[in-house]
Scaffold this motif. Structure first.
Motif, PDB file in Angstrom:
ATOM      1  N   PRO A 178      46.306  -8.041  54.541  1.00  0.00           N
ATOM      2  CA  PRO A 178      46.056  -6.572  54.941  1.00  0.00           C
ATOM      3  C   PRO A 178      47.219  -5.876  55.151  1.00  0.00           C
ATOM      4  O   PRO A 178      48.262  -6.383  55.779  1.00  0.00           O
ATOM      5  CB  PRO A 178      45.113  -6.656  56.329  1.00  0.00           C
ATOM      6  CG  PRO A 178      44.626  -8.119  56.212  1.00  0.00           C
ATOM      7  CD  PRO A 178      45.662  -8.979  55.558  1.00  0.00           C
ATOM      8  N   PRO A 179      47.347  -4.678  54.553  1.00  0.00           N
ATOM      9  CA  PRO A 179      48.473  -3.806  54.928  1.00  0.00           C
ATOM     10  C   PRO A 179      48.912  -3.440  56.377  1.00  0.00           C
ATOM     11  O   PRO A 179      47.868  -3.510  57.071  1.00  0.00           O
ATOM     12  CB  PRO A 179      48.477  -2.668  53.992  1.00  0.00           C
ATOM     13  CG  PRO A 179      46.908  -2.483  53.896  1.00  0.00           C
ATOM     14  CD  PRO A 179      46.517  -3.798  54.048  1.00  0.00           C
ATOM     15  N   ASP A 180      49.931  -2.998  56.571  1.00  0.00           N
ATOM     16  CA  ASP A 180      50.390  -2.574  57.992  1.00  0.00           C
ATOM     17  C   ASP A 180      49.335  -1.409  58.204  1.00  0.00           C
ATOM     18  O   ASP A 180      49.116  -1.201  59.626  1.00  0.00           O
ATOM     19  CB  ASP A 180      51.692  -2.284  58.143  1.00  0.00           C
ATOM     20  CG  ASP A 180      52.629  -3.590  58.072  1.00  0.00           C
ATOM     21  OD1 ASP A 180      52.344  -4.472  58.380  1.00  0.00           O
ATOM     22  OD2 ASP A 180      54.019  -3.272  57.752  1.00  0.00           O
ATOM     23  N   SER A 181      49.048  -0.228  57.756  1.00  0.00           N
ATOM     24  CA  SER A 181      48.310   0.646  57.857  1.00  0.00           C
ATOM     25  C   SER A 181      47.388   1.141  56.391  1.00  0.00           C
ATOM     26  O   SER A 181      48.118   1.040  55.387  1.00  0.00           O
ATOM     27  CB  SER A 181      49.214   1.901  58.288  1.00  0.00           C
ATOM     28  OG  SER A 181      48.464   3.057  58.394  1.00  0.00           O
ATOM     29  N   VAL A 182      46.397   1.833  56.757  1.00  0.00           N
ATOM     30  CA  VAL A 182      45.563   2.125  55.348  1.00  0.00           C
ATOM     31  C   VAL A 182      45.406   3.550  55.792  1.00  0.00           C
ATOM     32  O   VAL A 182      44.555   4.349  55.033  1.00  0.00           O
ATOM     33  CB  VAL A 182      44.489   1.536  55.487  1.00  0.00           C
ATOM     34  CG1 VAL A 182      44.767   0.101  55.039  1.00  0.00           C
ATOM     35  CG2 VAL A 182      43.469   1.528  56.449  1.00  0.00           C
ATOM     36  N   MET A 193      42.500   8.189  54.240  1.00  0.00           N
ATOM     37  CA  MET A 193      42.174   6.864  54.726  1.00  0.00           C
ATOM     38  C   MET A 193      41.564   6.116  53.600  1.00  0.00           C
ATOM     39  O   MET A 193      40.804   6.376  52.870  1.00  0.00           O
ATOM     40  CB  MET A 193      40.664   7.152  55.477  1.00  0.00           C
ATOM     41  CG  MET A 193      40.907   7.840  56.942  1.00  0.00           C
ATOM     42  SD  MET A 193      39.421   7.893  57.884  1.00  0.00           S
ATOM     43  CE  MET A 193      38.668   9.090  57.015  1.00  0.00           C
ATOM     44  N   LEU A 194      42.392   4.967  53.150  1.00  0.00           N
ATOM     45  CA  LEU A 194      42.141   3.749  52.090  1.00  0.00           C
ATOM     46  C   LEU A 194      40.882   2.900  52.701  1.00  0.00           C
ATOM     47  O   LEU A 194      40.821   2.502  53.571  1.00  0.00           O
ATOM     48  CB  LEU A 194      43.168   3.026  51.830  1.00  0.00           C
ATOM     49  CG  LEU A 194      44.400   3.936  51.375  1.00  0.00           C
ATOM     50  CD1 LEU A 194      45.598   2.963  51.014  1.00  0.00           C
ATOM     51  CD2 LEU A 194      44.224   4.875  50.326  1.00  0.00           C
ATOM     52  N   VAL A 195      39.894   2.754  51.598  1.00  0.00           N
ATOM     53  CA  VAL A 195      38.888   1.934  51.833  1.00  0.00           C
ATOM     54  C   VAL A 195      38.704   0.909  50.887  1.00  0.00           C
ATOM     55  O   VAL A 195      39.413   1.054  49.570  1.00  0.00           O
ATOM     56  CB  VAL A 195      37.485   2.442  52.044  1.00  0.00           C
ATOM     57  CG1 VAL A 195      37.727   3.712  53.187  1.00  0.00           C
ATOM     58  CG2 VAL A 195      37.210   3.367  50.850  1.00  0.00           C
ATOM     59  N   THR A 222      34.377  -0.851  55.253  1.00  0.00           N
ATOM     60  CA  THR A 222      35.556   0.258  55.448  1.00  0.00           C
ATOM     61  C   THR A 222      34.967   1.446  54.962  1.00  0.00           C
ATOM     62  O   THR A 222      35.345   2.591  55.869  1.00  0.00           O
ATOM     63  CB  THR A 222      36.520  -0.205  54.651  1.00  0.00           C
ATOM     64  OG1 THR A 222      36.287  -0.338  53.298  1.00  0.00           O
ATOM     65  CG2 THR A 222      37.221  -1.547  55.316  1.00  0.00           C
ATOM     66  N   GLY A 223      34.243   1.662  54.121  1.00  0.00           N
ATOM     67  CA  GLY A 223      33.679   3.094  53.701  1.00  0.00           C
ATOM     68  C   GLY A 223      32.798   3.648  54.801  1.00  0.00           C
ATOM     69  O   GLY A 223      32.836   4.966  55.073  1.00  0.00           O
ATOM     70  N   ARG A 224      32.037   2.924  55.585  1.00  0.00           N
ATOM     71  CA  ARG A 224      30.989   3.377  56.648  1.00  0.00           C
ATOM     72  C   ARG A 224      32.044   3.678  57.625  1.00  0.00           C
ATOM     73  O   ARG A 224      31.691   5.029  58.398  1.00  0.00           O
ATOM     74  CB  ARG A 224      30.118   2.530  57.112  1.00  0.00           C
ATOM     75  CG  ARG A 224      29.380   2.935  58.209  1.00  0.00           C
ATOM     76  CD  ARG A 224      28.456   1.889  58.507  1.00  0.00           C
ATOM     77  NE  ARG A 224      27.457   2.282  59.764  1.00  0.00           N
ATOM     78  CZ  ARG A 224      27.762   2.320  61.039  1.00  0.00           C
ATOM     79  NH1 ARG A 224      28.772   1.721  61.477  1.00  0.00           N
ATOM     80  NH2 ARG A 224      26.943   2.548  61.803  1.00  0.00           N
ATOM     81  N   MET A 282      44.429  11.355  64.805  1.00  0.00           N
ATOM     82  CA  MET A 282      42.865  11.272  64.827  1.00  0.00           C
ATOM     83  C   MET A 282      42.605  10.209  64.026  1.00  0.00           C
ATOM     84  O   MET A 282      41.364   9.435  64.241  1.00  0.00           O
ATOM     85  CB  MET A 282      42.421  12.620  64.249  1.00  0.00           C
ATOM     86  CG  MET A 282      41.047  13.030  64.153  1.00  0.00           C
ATOM     87  SD  MET A 282      40.452  12.760  65.966  1.00  0.00           S
ATOM     88  CE  MET A 282      38.747  13.545  65.480  1.00  0.00           C
ATOM     89  N   LEU A 283      42.983  10.091  62.718  1.00  0.00           N
ATOM     90  CA  LEU A 283      42.416   8.942  61.688  1.00  0.00           C
ATOM     91  C   LEU A 283      42.737   7.673  62.257  1.00  0.00           C
ATOM     92  O   LEU A 283      42.019   6.596  61.638  1.00  0.00           O
ATOM     93  CB  LEU A 283      42.885   9.241  60.330  1.00  0.00           C
ATOM     94  CG  LEU A 283      42.357  10.552  59.868  1.00  0.00           C
ATOM     95  CD1 LEU A 283      43.165  10.632  58.563  1.00  0.00           C
ATOM     96  CD2 LEU A 283      41.137  10.864  59.918  1.00  0.00           C
ATOM     97  N   GLN A 284      43.922   7.466  63.396  1.00  0.00           N
ATOM     98  CA  GLN A 284      43.794   6.013  63.752  1.00  0.00           C
ATOM     99  C   GLN A 284      42.652   5.414  64.182  1.00  0.00           C
ATOM    100  O   GLN A 284      42.532   4.109  64.273  1.00  0.00           O
ATOM    101  CB  GLN A 284      45.087   6.450  65.148  1.00  0.00           C
ATOM    102  CG  GLN A 284      45.376   4.822  65.624  1.00  0.00           C
ATOM    103  CD  GLN A 284      46.116   4.005  64.577  1.00  0.00           C
ATOM    104  OE1 GLN A 284      46.858   4.476  63.606  1.00  0.00           O
ATOM    105  NE2 GLN A 284      46.038   2.766  64.660  1.00  0.00           N
ATOM    106  N   ARG A 285      41.579   5.878  64.803  1.00  0.00           N
ATOM    107  CA  ARG A 285      40.361   5.450  65.123  1.00  0.00           C
ATOM    108  C   ARG A 285      39.882   4.755  63.990  1.00  0.00           C
ATOM    109  O   ARG A 285      39.355   3.660  64.160  1.00  0.00           O
ATOM    110  CB  ARG A 285      39.307   6.565  65.531  1.00  0.00           C
ATOM    111  CG  ARG A 285      39.863   6.877  66.943  1.00  0.00           C
ATOM    112  CD  ARG A 285      39.065   8.162  67.850  1.00  0.00           C
ATOM    113  NE  ARG A 285      37.495   7.371  67.840  1.00  0.00           N
ATOM    114  CZ  ARG A 285      36.594   7.900  67.304  1.00  0.00           C
ATOM    115  NH1 ARG A 285      36.697   8.895  66.512  1.00  0.00           N
ATOM    116  NH2 ARG A 285      35.474   7.299  67.434  1.00  0.00           N
ATOM    117  N   TYR A 286      39.938   5.164  62.608  1.00  0.00           N
ATOM    118  CA  TYR A 286      39.500   4.383  61.524  1.00  0.00           C
ATOM    119  C   TYR A 286      40.062   3.001  61.376  1.00  0.00           C
ATOM    120  O   TYR A 286      39.634   1.901  61.301  1.00  0.00           O
ATOM    121  CB  TYR A 286      39.590   5.054  60.363  1.00  0.00           C
ATOM    122  CG  TYR A 286      39.399   4.337  59.218  1.00  0.00           C
ATOM    123  CD1 TYR A 286      38.147   3.607  58.628  1.00  0.00           C
ATOM    124  CD2 TYR A 286      40.452   4.193  58.445  1.00  0.00           C
ATOM    125  CE1 TYR A 286      38.095   2.744  57.618  1.00  0.00           C
ATOM    126  CE2 TYR A 286      40.275   3.486  57.010  1.00  0.00           C
ATOM    127  CZ  TYR A 286      39.175   2.808  56.885  1.00  0.00           C
ATOM    128  OH  TYR A 286      39.237   2.060  55.740  1.00  0.00           O
TER     129      TYR A 286
END
Length: 143
Positions: A44-48, A54-56, A77-79, A98-102
């Protein structure tokens, strides 16, 4: 086969053709369609995420490095991206923060398994064909 081990176009098909020739039962079949592609089999990458992104699924390297499977992980990941994305749009905030929650949600569900299977894949690629054949033969003897 790992992409880094491929030396020329069509090499993977030649491996498959050789394997088919070695097995009587496989020679009875016929090709209906030939579909090719690559599956990411890295850790897994460090961040998506980033602001507005947001990458899924495969783009987030959420496929299983050991099996190549990825549909279930893409759905997970999509959900999670959909849930966090909807909240971000409602709040009018698509910042990285904000997207950090994903990032946290998908990693909680998948990251340990993805790392474990990537490590297993790395170990398997170091084994010789003879060793792998012995392992498979032993496993076939187990009920």
């Amino acid at each position: 086969m790992q992409l880094s081990n491929i030396k020329g176009r069509g090499e993977i098909k030649s491996y498959m053709d050789k394997w088919i020739e070695m097995h009587d039962w496989a020679r009875k079949g016929r090709a209906v369609h030939i579909i090719t592609g690559a599956v990411p089999v890295s850790h897994p990458p460090d961040s998506v995420i980033n602001t507005g992104v947001m990458l899924v699924g495969d783009a987030a390297r959420a496929s299983d490095a050991l099996t190549g499977g990825g549909i279930a992980n893409a759905m997970i990941t999509g959900r999670e991206a959909g849930i966090v994305g909807a909240e971000a749009v409602e709040a009018g905030d698509v910042s990285k923060e904000m997207l950090q929650r994903y990032e946290e949600r998908w990693r909680e569900k998948l990251e340990d398994k993805l790392w474990r299977n990537w490590i297993a894949k790395e170990k398997f690629t170091d084994l010789s064909d003879d060793t792998l054949n012995k392992i498979i033969s032993l496993l076939m003897e187990v009920d």
